[in-house]
Structures are given as structure tokens and as C-alpha cells.
Motif scaffolding. Structure first.
Motif, PDB file in Angstrom:
ATOM      1  N   SER A   1       0.834  -1.204   0.000  1.00  0.00           N
ATOM      2  CA  SER A   1       0.000   0.000   0.000  1.00  0.00           C
ATOM      3  C   SER A   1       0.869   1.255   0.000  1.00  0.00           C
ATOM      4  CB  SER A   1      -0.927  -0.002   1.218  1.00  0.00           C
ATOM      5  OG  SER A   1      -1.849  -1.075   1.135  1.00  0.00           O
ATOM      6  N   ALA A   2       1.966   1.221   0.754  1.00  0.00           N
ATOM      7  CA  ALA A   2       2.862   2.384   0.801  1.00  0.00           C
ATOM      8  C   ALA A   2       3.480   2.640  -0.570  1.00  0.00           C
ATOM      9  CB  ALA A   2       3.956   2.155   1.845  1.00  0.00           C
ATOM     10  N   VAL A   3       3.923   1.568  -1.236  1.00  0.00           N
ATOM     11  CA  VAL A   3       4.498   1.725  -2.574  1.00  0.00           C
ATOM     12  C   VAL A   3       3.437   2.226  -3.544  1.00  0.00           C
ATOM     13  CG1 VAL A   3       5.597   0.529  -4.492  1.00  0.00           C
ATOM     14  CG2 VAL A   3       6.239  -0.045  -2.151  1.00  0.00           C
ATOM     15  N   GLY A   4       2.224   1.664  -3.448  1.00  0.00           N
ATOM     16  CA  GLY A   4       1.151   2.077  -4.344  1.00  0.00           C
ATOM     17  C   GLY A   4       0.777   3.539  -4.165  1.00  0.00           C
TER      18      GLY A   4
ATOM     19  N   TRP B   1       3.259   5.863  -5.797  1.00  0.00           N
ATOM     20  CA  TRP B   1       3.136   5.927  -7.261  1.00  0.00           C
ATOM     21  C   TRP B   1       1.837   6.583  -7.686  1.00  0.00           C
ATOM     22  CZ3 TRP B   1       6.083   5.469 -11.408  1.00  0.00           C
ATOM     23  CH2 TRP B   1       7.379   4.971 -11.221  1.00  0.00           C
ATOM     24  N   ASP B   2       0.788   6.468  -6.884  1.00  0.00           N
ATOM     25  CA  ASP B   2      -0.482   7.121  -7.229  1.00  0.00           C
ATOM     26  C   ASP B   2      -0.321   8.631  -7.355  1.00  0.00           C
ATOM     27  OD1 ASP B   2      -2.448   5.286  -7.741  1.00  0.00           O
ATOM     28  OD2 ASP B   2      -2.888   4.929  -5.638  1.00  0.00           O
ATOM     29  N   SER B   3       0.558   9.186  -6.496  1.00  0.00           N
ATOM     30  CA  SER B   3       0.746  10.641  -6.537  1.00  0.00           C
ATOM     31  C   SER B   3       1.515  11.075  -7.773  1.00  0.00           C
ATOM     32  CB  SER B   3       1.509  11.086  -5.282  1.00  0.00           C
ATOM     33  OG  SER B   3       2.794  10.458  -5.234  1.00  0.00           O
ATOM     34  N   ASP B   4       2.304  10.155  -8.357  1.00  0.00           N
ATOM     35  CA  ASP B   4       3.097  10.502  -9.539  1.00  0.00           C
ATOM     36  C   ASP B   4       2.389  10.149 -10.840  1.00  0.00           C
ATOM     37  OD1 ASP B   4       5.099  11.351  -7.871  1.00  0.00           O
ATOM     38  OD2 ASP B   4       6.147   9.414  -7.855  1.00  0.00           O
ATOM     39  N   ALA B   5       1.421   9.252 -10.803  1.00  0.00           N
ATOM     40  CA  ALA B   5       0.749   8.802 -12.029  1.00  0.00           C
ATOM     41  C   ALA B   5      -0.754   8.843 -11.814  1.00  0.00           C
ATOM     42  CB  ALA B   5       1.205   7.388 -12.391  1.00  0.00           C
ATOM     43  N   GLU B   6      -1.305  10.043 -11.798  1.00  0.00           N
ATOM     44  CA  GLU B   6      -2.720  10.195 -11.492  1.00  0.00           C
ATOM     45  C   GLU B   6      -3.614   9.566 -12.549  1.00  0.00           C
ATOM     46  OE1 GLU B   6      -3.375  14.306 -10.926  1.00  0.00           O
ATOM     47  OE2 GLU B   6      -2.138  14.464  -9.121  1.00  0.00           O
ATOM     48  N   ASP B   7      -3.144   9.539 -13.820  1.00  0.00           N
ATOM     49  CA  ASP B   7      -3.979   8.979 -14.885  1.00  0.00           C
ATOM     50  C   ASP B   7      -3.890   7.469 -14.949  1.00  0.00           C
ATOM     51  OD1 ASP B   7      -1.321   9.163 -15.597  1.00  0.00           O
ATOM     52  OD2 ASP B   7      -1.755   9.315 -17.752  1.00  0.00           O
TER      53      ASP B   7
ATOM     54  N   SER C   1       9.196  -0.645  -7.038  1.00  0.00           N
ATOM     55  CA  SER C   1       9.237   0.638  -7.733  1.00  0.00           C
ATOM     56  C   SER C   1       9.645   0.453  -9.194  1.00  0.00           C
ATOM     57  CB  SER C   1      10.222   1.586  -7.036  1.00  0.00           C
ATOM     58  OG  SER C   1       9.765   1.920  -5.741  1.00  0.00           O
ATOM     59  N   ASN C   2      10.626  -0.402  -9.433  1.00  0.00           N
ATOM     60  CA  ASN C   2      11.049  -0.630 -10.817  1.00  0.00           C
ATOM     61  C   ASN C   2       9.962  -1.331 -11.620  1.00  0.00           C
ATOM     62  OD1 ASN C   2      13.421   0.479  -9.951  1.00  0.00           O
ATOM     63  ND2 ASN C   2      14.737  -1.167 -10.705  1.00  0.00           N
ATOM     64  N   LEU C   3       9.260  -2.276 -11.000  1.00  0.00           N
ATOM     65  CA  LEU C   3       8.181  -2.958 -11.713  1.00  0.00           C
ATOM     66  C   LEU C   3       7.032  -1.993 -12.009  1.00  0.00           C
ATOM     67  CD1 LEU C   3       8.001  -6.415  -9.873  1.00  0.00           C
ATOM     68  CD2 LEU C   3       9.129  -5.862 -12.032  1.00  0.00           C
ATOM     69  N   LEU C   4       6.698  -1.141 -11.041  1.00  0.00           N
ATOM     70  CA  LEU C   4       5.633  -0.165 -11.271  1.00  0.00           C
ATOM     71  C   LEU C   4       6.051   0.864 -12.319  1.00  0.00           C
ATOM     72  CD1 LEU C   4       4.319   0.403  -7.647  1.00  0.00           C
ATOM     73  CD2 LEU C   4       3.104  -0.684  -9.549  1.00  0.00           C
ATOM     74  N   SER C   5       7.315   1.282 -12.275  1.00  0.00           N
ATOM     75  CA  SER C   5       7.804   2.223 -13.278  1.00  0.00           C
ATOM     76  C   SER C   5       7.673   1.634 -14.674  1.00  0.00           C
ATOM     77  CB  SER C   5       9.269   2.571 -12.992  1.00  0.00           C
ATOM     78  OG  SER C   5       9.823   3.353 -14.028  1.00  0.00           O
ATOM     79  N   ASN C   6       8.026   0.361 -14.801  1.00  0.00           N
ATOM     80  CA  ASN C   6       7.909  -0.306 -16.099  1.00  0.00           C
ATOM     81  C   ASN C   6       6.446  -0.405 -16.529  1.00  0.00           C
ATOM     82  OD1 ASN C   6       9.257  -2.218 -18.235  1.00  0.00           O
ATOM     83  ND2 ASN C   6       7.522  -3.367 -17.429  1.00  0.00           N
ATOM     84  N   ALA C   7       5.555  -0.750 -15.582  1.00  0.00           N
ATOM     85  CA  ALA C   7       4.136  -0.899 -15.914  1.00  0.00           C
ATOM     86  C   ALA C   7       3.505   0.432 -16.299  1.00  0.00           C
ATOM     87  CB  ALA C   7       3.388  -1.523 -14.738  1.00  0.00           C
ATOM     88  N   VAL C   8       3.827   1.496 -15.548  1.00  0.00           N
ATOM     89  CA  VAL C   8       3.246   2.813 -15.826  1.00  0.00           C
ATOM     90  C   VAL C   8       3.788   3.361 -17.144  1.00  0.00           C
ATOM     91  CG1 VAL C   8       3.201   5.203 -15.033  1.00  0.00           C
ATOM     92  CG2 VAL C   8       2.794   3.352 -13.415  1.00  0.00           C
ATOM     93  N   ARG C   9       5.080   3.139 -17.376  1.00  0.00           N
ATOM     94  CA  ARG C   9       5.716   3.723 -18.558  1.00  0.00           C
ATOM     95  C   ARG C   9       5.273   3.032 -19.841  1.00  0.00           C
ATOM     96  NH1 ARG C   9      11.477   3.748 -17.299  1.00  0.00           N
ATOM     97  NH2 ARG C   9      10.967   5.663 -16.185  1.00  0.00           N
TER      98      ARG C   9
ATOM     99  N   ALA D   1      -5.170   1.223 -15.549  1.00  0.00           N
ATOM    100  CA  ALA D   1      -4.812   0.940 -14.162  1.00  0.00           C
ATOM    101  C   ALA D   1      -3.764  -0.161 -14.084  1.00  0.00           C
ATOM    102  CB  ALA D   1      -6.056   0.548 -13.367  1.00  0.00           C
ATOM    103  N   VAL D   2      -2.902  -0.050 -13.088  1.00  0.00           N
ATOM    104  CA  VAL D   2      -1.903  -1.073 -12.794  1.00  0.00           C
ATOM    105  C   VAL D   2      -2.343  -1.795 -11.523  1.00  0.00           C
ATOM    106  CG1 VAL D   2       0.498  -1.537 -12.230  1.00  0.00           C
ATOM    107  CG2 VAL D   2      -0.070   0.261 -13.886  1.00  0.00           C
ATOM    108  N   THR D   3      -2.305  -3.120 -11.558  1.00  0.00           N
ATOM    109  CA  THR D   3      -2.786  -3.926 -10.431  1.00  0.00           C
ATOM    110  C   THR D   3      -1.621  -4.634  -9.747  1.00  0.00           C
ATOM    111  OG1 THR D   3      -4.890  -4.330 -11.559  1.00  0.00           O
ATOM    112  CG2 THR D   3      -4.326  -5.788  -9.729  1.00  0.00           C
TER     113      THR D   3
END
Length: 454
Positions: free
Chosen positions: A281-284, A287-293, A318-326, A331-333
Motif C-alpha cells: 500500500s505504501a508503494v502504491g 506511485w499514485d501521486s506521480d501517475a494520477e492517470d 518501484s522498478n516494476l511499477l515504473s515499467n508498468a506505468v511507462r 490501471a496497474v494492479t
């Protein structure tokens, strides 16, 4: 398994696979040669055997009509016995005589006997009392038929001996292929290892050399970024690009230095109990604050705790989320569940997914999907995530989701359950919970320092 690492990352596995490839090629090639040789030799020996038998039968039919008269028939049978190599059945209008009780007159198939005619030496194969014979029949005189039973046991025995020799040589060839393949694999692994060491040393040296001048560039770019609005309009765009590229260069050098420290084993490891629901939840939220869309959806089974290094855990996610968002879309799950003795964390996006040929290389250093080559990123994020996952005794895999998009699966060893604060009870159960220990050293890097927390 797809997306775990390049083949050279596991020398023993690579050596086994390369050796197995040599063995399979050697075995298949040898099997083809053995089968072709056995077929050729068997056919040749069979034809040679038949020609010799027919020649012997033709000689046996030469005595002429007078030799097959009832008065001289016994002498002819005795002569056939003396010559040996075959058994004979002679059928005349007056008598039917066999040269041996082992092959009685009834051994001649009725259909074959009826088909024997003058001027033609007929042949077939038959079995008498479990023995295989080449049966030849001819008509040397009117009303007389002679049948020669030539045993085929020696022919079959010779073929079996030849087959045994071929199989022995085949086995030796397979063994030689295994030895040769192992030697080639060792040489290849040595060359790959030396190449990787040189590559990593070069990367580390370059990163260290760039760090000092880059620090000055970052400082200057920072000051320039603060003064962009004061620059002439024609200079703002180039200056903004310069500031952005310096930032990307700084990120690349930092990642290269991080990889150099991981390769050298200089990154410390402090294992502690982490509650996945809180950690994810902390990691999510970050990232929510950086990727609002692209919102981050977290779905975690209750009461999951793992042994992990907090900093390394955040780095992997963080690296996995960065890859998913980029590179994903929508939505990323993040989904965490229990699977045996491990906690399985899936990071799923809804992008185009990974090409089949990229699944084996997605964790290679500097590897980028064609669709992402123009996007930001160095191609090192997933390689760094893999190294941190391994250091914690975990694994990291990549696959495509059935409904579209990519799925990265991060596993970590589960921590034994402990009692919550405020729960009633004491004694053996609480003592057992207090003595919970991290996973065996085989699951995590050497030198790990377990601590409590979560």
C-alpha cells in the motif's frame, strides 16, 4: 521459465543444456546411421543368402530324371545329407522321402507345393518347429518335386551380432558427444564469464569516471532549470532539453553504479518481517501521486508476512511499477497471494504486453522493447529488480496476461505467523512465535542480517 534471466546467468544450467543438445544431436545422428547401416547390411546379407541357397538348390536338381527313380531315391537322399546345409523333401508318384525327421513331408505348405512347376525354382519362407527356413522348390522330372529347407538361423544370428556392434558404437558415439559437448560448454561458459566480467568492469569504471563531472553538470543544470523563465524564448526549449537530458544521464549513471555494487556484492542486506498489505500500500500510494492517470490497485490476501529487505523490496516494486506505468496503459494492479511457502506478488498492466522473443531477454541489461526505445528509461530497471529479488531469496518472472498486458511475478519466502499484540495467551505458542527465524541461507544472500519489524 520465461523471463527469468539470460542463459549465461546460470552456468550450470547452461552447461547442462548445451551438453544435452550435443548428446541429442549425436544420438539422433548416430541412430540414423545405425538404422541405415543395419538396413543396408541386413538387405545385402539376405540377398546374398538367397542367391547362395538358390545356387545350391539348382545344383541339387541337376542329377536328372534317372536319379529320382524309386530304386535310387534312397541314395539321392543320403547324398543330400552328406552335402549338408539344408534339409530335403522329395515327392515322387511312388514315394515321398524326407532327409530328416525334423522336417517331415507335412512341413511343405500345400499351397506352395501346388505352385511349384517345371522350369521354375519357387521360393518362400516358412517356420517348422519354431525354426525359420528358406523354402525352395523345383521339378527336376515329370511327377517329381524336390523341396529344399535352408535354415535361416545363422543369417539372423549374424544380423543380431552386427546390430549389437552397431549399438555399441552408437553408445560410444553418444558418450563422446556428451564429453565433447561438456568441454565445449565449459569453454563457452568461460568465454561468456570473462566477457561479462570485462563488460561489467568497463561499465563500473565508466560510471565511476562520469560521477564527478556529472555532479557538476547536474548542479549547473539545476541552476539553469530555475532560471528558464528568464532566458530568451529562443533559448528556453534547448535549455529545457539540456536539463532533461542531464537528469536522464544522472539517472543512468546512478543505475550503472547500483549494478556495479550489486555485482561486487557491496549492497548490504537486512532481512526483516514485512507485512505485505502495509508495504505494498505504501508503494502504491507513492506511485499514485506521480501517475494520477494510471491508478495503482492493490489487492493483498490478509495476514501475509515475508522475510525481505525493506529498501530492496521497495526498489523491486518501484522498478516494476515504473515499467508498468511507462509501457502499460490504464490501471496497474498489484496482487499478492499465498502459494505454498512463498508469497507471490503480481504486477499487471494493460499495455501491449511482451513479444514472445522478448520474454527470454526482458531482464537482460539495456534490453528495451522496440515500442519503448523512444521512451524514457535506460533498460536497466528490470535487471536491477531481478538482482534485488535474488538477493532476498526470491524470484522474478515475466509473462503475458491472457486478457492482454504484461505480468511480472515477484516471489518471496513467507515468514512464520506470529501473534498480534494484545492477543490473550502465553506459554508454548507465544514462545514458538517469538523464536520464528528467517528462511534458510540457501533462500537468501550470504551475510543477511535478520531484524524484526513490519
Amino acid at each position: 521459465m520465461p523471463g527469468t534471466a539470460s542463459p549465461a546467468a546460470d552456468p550450470r544450467s547452461f552447461r547442462r543444456r548445451l551438453t544435452l543438445a550435443f548428446v541429442l544431436v549425436g544420438a539422433a545422428t548416430g541412430a540414423v546411421l545405425v538404422a541405415a547401416s543395419l538396413f543396408t547390411i541386413t538387405t545385402y546379407r539376405h540377398h546374398t543368402f538367397v542367391r547362395a541357397a538358390r545356387r545350391e538348390a539348382e545344383l541339387g536338381l541337376l542329377p536328372g530324371p534317372a536319379r529320382f527313380s524309386p530304386q535310387r531315391l534312397d541314395n539321392l537322399i543320403a547324398e543330400y545329407r552328406t552335402r549338408g546345409g539344408f534339409e530335403t523333401v522329395v515327392v515322387t508318384p511312388a514315394r515321398t522321402v524326407a532327409s530328416s525327421p525334423a522336417v517331415p513331408p507335412s512341413a511343405v505348405p500345400a499351397g506352395f507345393a501346388a505352385g511349384v512347376s517345371a522350369g521354375d525354382l519357387a521360393q518362400t519362407e516358412t517356420t517348422v518347429s519354431g525354426r525359420r527356413y528358406l523354402l525352395l522348390g523345383g521339378t527336376p522330372a515329370a511327377g517329381v518335386k524336390v523341396f529344399f529347407f535352408v535354415p535361416m538361423g545363422d543369417l539372423r544370428h549374424g544380423v543380431r551380432e552386427f546390430a549389437a556392434v552397431l549399438l555399441l558404437w552408437w553408445a560410444l558415439a553418444v558418450l563422446a558427444s556428451a564429453v565433447f559437448g561438456n568441454l565445449v560448454a565449459r569453454a563457452r561458459i568461460k568465454a561468456l564469464t570473462e566477457s561479462r566480467i570485462r563488460e561489467r568492469r568497463f561499465t563500473s569504471d565508466v560510471a565511476h569516471e562520469l560521477r564527478t563531472p556529472l555532479a557538476a553538470m547536474v548542479s549547473a543544470a539545476g541552476m539553469l532549470g530555475e532560471e528558464l523563465d528568464l532566458l530568451p524564448p529562443s533559448a528556453r526549449r534547448p535549455a529545457a532539453l539540456l536539463v532533461k537530458d542531464v537528469s536522464r544521464l544522472s539517472e543512468l549513471v546512478q543505475e550503472l553504479l547500483e549494478l556495479a555494487r550489486l555485482d561486487a556484492g557491496q549492497e548490504s542486506l537486512h532481512l526483516e518481517r514485512l507485512r505485505l498489505a502495509q508495504a505494498l500500500s505504501a508503494v502504491g500510494r507513492a506511485w499514485d501521486s506521480d501517475a494520477e492517470d494510471q491508478p495503482i490497485v492493490v489487492d493483498v490476501e490478509p495476514d501475509l508476512e515475508v522475510w525481505a529487505d525493506r529498501a530492496r523490496f521497495r526498489r523491486v516494486l518501484s522498478n516494476l511499477l515504473s515499467n508498468a506505468v511507462r509501457h502499460g496503459g490504464g490501471a496497474v494492479t498489484i496482487r499478492a497471494r499465498r502459494q505454498g511457502a512463498d508469497a507471490v506478488i503480481d504486477v499487471c498492466d494493460r499495455g501491449p504486453g511482451l513479444r514472445p522473443e522478448s520474454l527470454e531477454r526482458v531482464f537482460d541489461r539495456f534490453h528495451k522493447e522496440d515500442t519503448a526505445r523512444s521512451a524514457a528509461g535506460s533498460g536497466l530497471g528490470l535487471a536491477i529488480a531481478l538482482e534485488h529479488a535474488r538477493a532476498q531469496g526470491g524470484t522474478l518472472r515475466a509473462a503475458n496476461r491472457p486478457g492482454g498486458g504484461a505480468r511480472f511475478t515477484f516471489t518471496l519466502p513467507l515468514a512464520a505467523p506470529t501473534e498480534r499484540r494484545g492477543d490473550a495467551g502465553s506459554g508454548p505458542d507465544r514462545a514458538a512465535a517469538a523464536s520464528a527465524t528467517p528462511p534458510p541461507s540457501g533462500r537468501a544472500a550470504t551475510g543477511a542480517t535478520p531484524t524484526s519489524g513490519g
